[in-house]
Design an enzyme around this catalytic site. Structure first.
Site, PDB file in Angstrom:
ATOM      1  N   HIS A  79       1.184   0.835  -0.814  1.00 15.55           N
ATOM      2  CA  HIS A  79       0.894   2.182  -0.339  1.00 15.55           C
ATOM      3  C   HIS A  79       2.060   3.142  -0.601  1.00 15.55           C
ATOM      4  O   HIS A  79       3.213   2.732  -0.706  1.00 15.55           O
ATOM      5  CB  HIS A  79       0.567   2.149   1.147  1.00 15.55           C
ATOM      6  CG  HIS A  79      -0.734   1.471   1.438  1.00 15.55           C
ATOM      7  ND1 HIS A  79      -1.230   1.368   2.720  1.00 15.55           N
ATOM      8  CD2 HIS A  79      -1.646   0.872   0.638  1.00 15.55           C
ATOM      9  CE1 HIS A  79      -2.396   0.740   2.688  1.00 15.55           C
ATOM     10  NE2 HIS A  79      -2.664   0.422   1.431  1.00 15.55           N
ATOM     11  N   GLU A  81       3.554   5.377   1.288  1.00 16.94           N
ATOM     12  CA  GLU A  81       4.601   5.417   2.310  1.00 16.94           C
ATOM     13  C   GLU A  81       5.542   4.225   2.151  1.00 16.94           C
ATOM     14  O   GLU A  81       6.762   4.370   2.244  1.00 16.94           O
ATOM     15  CB  GLU A  81       3.999   5.354   3.731  1.00 16.94           C
ATOM     16  CG  GLU A  81       2.964   6.408   4.016  1.00 16.94           C
ATOM     17  CD  GLU A  81       1.547   5.887   3.844  1.00 16.94           C
ATOM     18  OE1 GLU A  81       0.727   6.101   4.751  1.00 16.94           O
ATOM     19  OE2 GLU A  81       1.254   5.274   2.794  1.00 16.94           O
ATOM     20  N   CYS A 117      -2.024   3.849   7.403  1.00 17.98           N
ATOM     21  CA  CYS A 117      -2.688   2.666   7.951  1.00 17.98           C
ATOM     22  C   CYS A 117      -1.778   2.033   9.002  1.00 17.98           C
ATOM     23  O   CYS A 117      -0.602   2.399   9.134  1.00 17.98           O
ATOM     24  CB  CYS A 117      -3.011   1.673   6.835  1.00 17.98           C
ATOM     25  SG  CYS A 117      -1.573   0.802   6.163  1.00 17.98           S
ATOM     26  N   CYS A 120       1.499   0.584   7.496  1.00 20.71           N
ATOM     27  CA  CYS A 120       2.463   1.618   7.111  1.00 20.71           C
ATOM     28  C   CYS A 120       3.065   2.301   8.327  1.00 20.71           C
ATOM     29  O   CYS A 120       4.240   2.683   8.307  1.00 20.71           O
ATOM     30  CB  CYS A 120       1.824   2.627   6.159  1.00 20.71           C
ATOM     31  SG  CYS A 120       1.617   1.971   4.482  1.00 20.71           S
TER      32      CYS A 120
END
Length: 162
Positions: A79, A81, A117, A120
């Site tokens: 992801h 992040e 999410c 993250c």
């Protein structure tokens, strides 16, 4: 001439970072900023050296019709992040702000209503990031205080970001 706000300036940069995304479902870009200095950037894509979904022309989660927020272990991507956090030292990130934007890879339109999410969120908390700002429209955004995520302390928190 009216200048763009500082927040939208950083969100515009996050949108540009999202253009590097290799995901076929959603393109995310994230930047971490502290004291008006960009510390790092990240976009969602396969780990270095591995084939990207855009190169393969297929997304396994899409192919299997897996709903958003489920079965992340089948996704090839790291992801945005997480990639931004990986690229910075914790010392640099303490008290920083993460700016994030999401665009549709087909239409290049902003996708509103996204957030990090649950995994993250944990990375963001541990990195010492203070705020997360997510683009909603070309000029609107939502701001999250990471301290609120800490206080919620809900392991069952399923915030469907991706």
């Amino acid at each position: 001439m009216e200048r763009v706000s500082k927040t939208n300036y950083y969100l515009d940069i996050a949108m540009t970072v999202a253009e590097r995304s290799t995901c076929l479902r959603k393109c995310y870009g994230a930047i971490i900023v502290k004291n008006d200095t960009i510390i790092s950037t990240g976009y969602n894509g396969a780990p270095r050296g591995r084939a990207n979904c855009c190169d393969l022309g297929t997304c396994l989660r899409e192919k299997l019709a897996i709903p958003r927020g489920e079965r992340y272990e089948l996704c090839r991507s790291v992801h945005s992040e997480a990639n931004a956090i990986i690229a910075a030292s914790r010392e640099q990130m303490l008290g920083s702000t993460l700016y994030m934007a999401c665009v549709d890879p087909r239409t290049r339109e902003i996708i509103p209503g996204t957030t990090s999410c649950s995994m993250c969120k944990r990375f963001i908390i541990n990195a010492g990031i203070e705020r997360v700002i997510v683009r909603e429209t070309a000029n609107e955004y939502r701001e999250y205080l990471v301290s609120d995520w800490v206080e919620q302390d809900d392991i069952s928190d399923v915030s469907f970001g991706y």
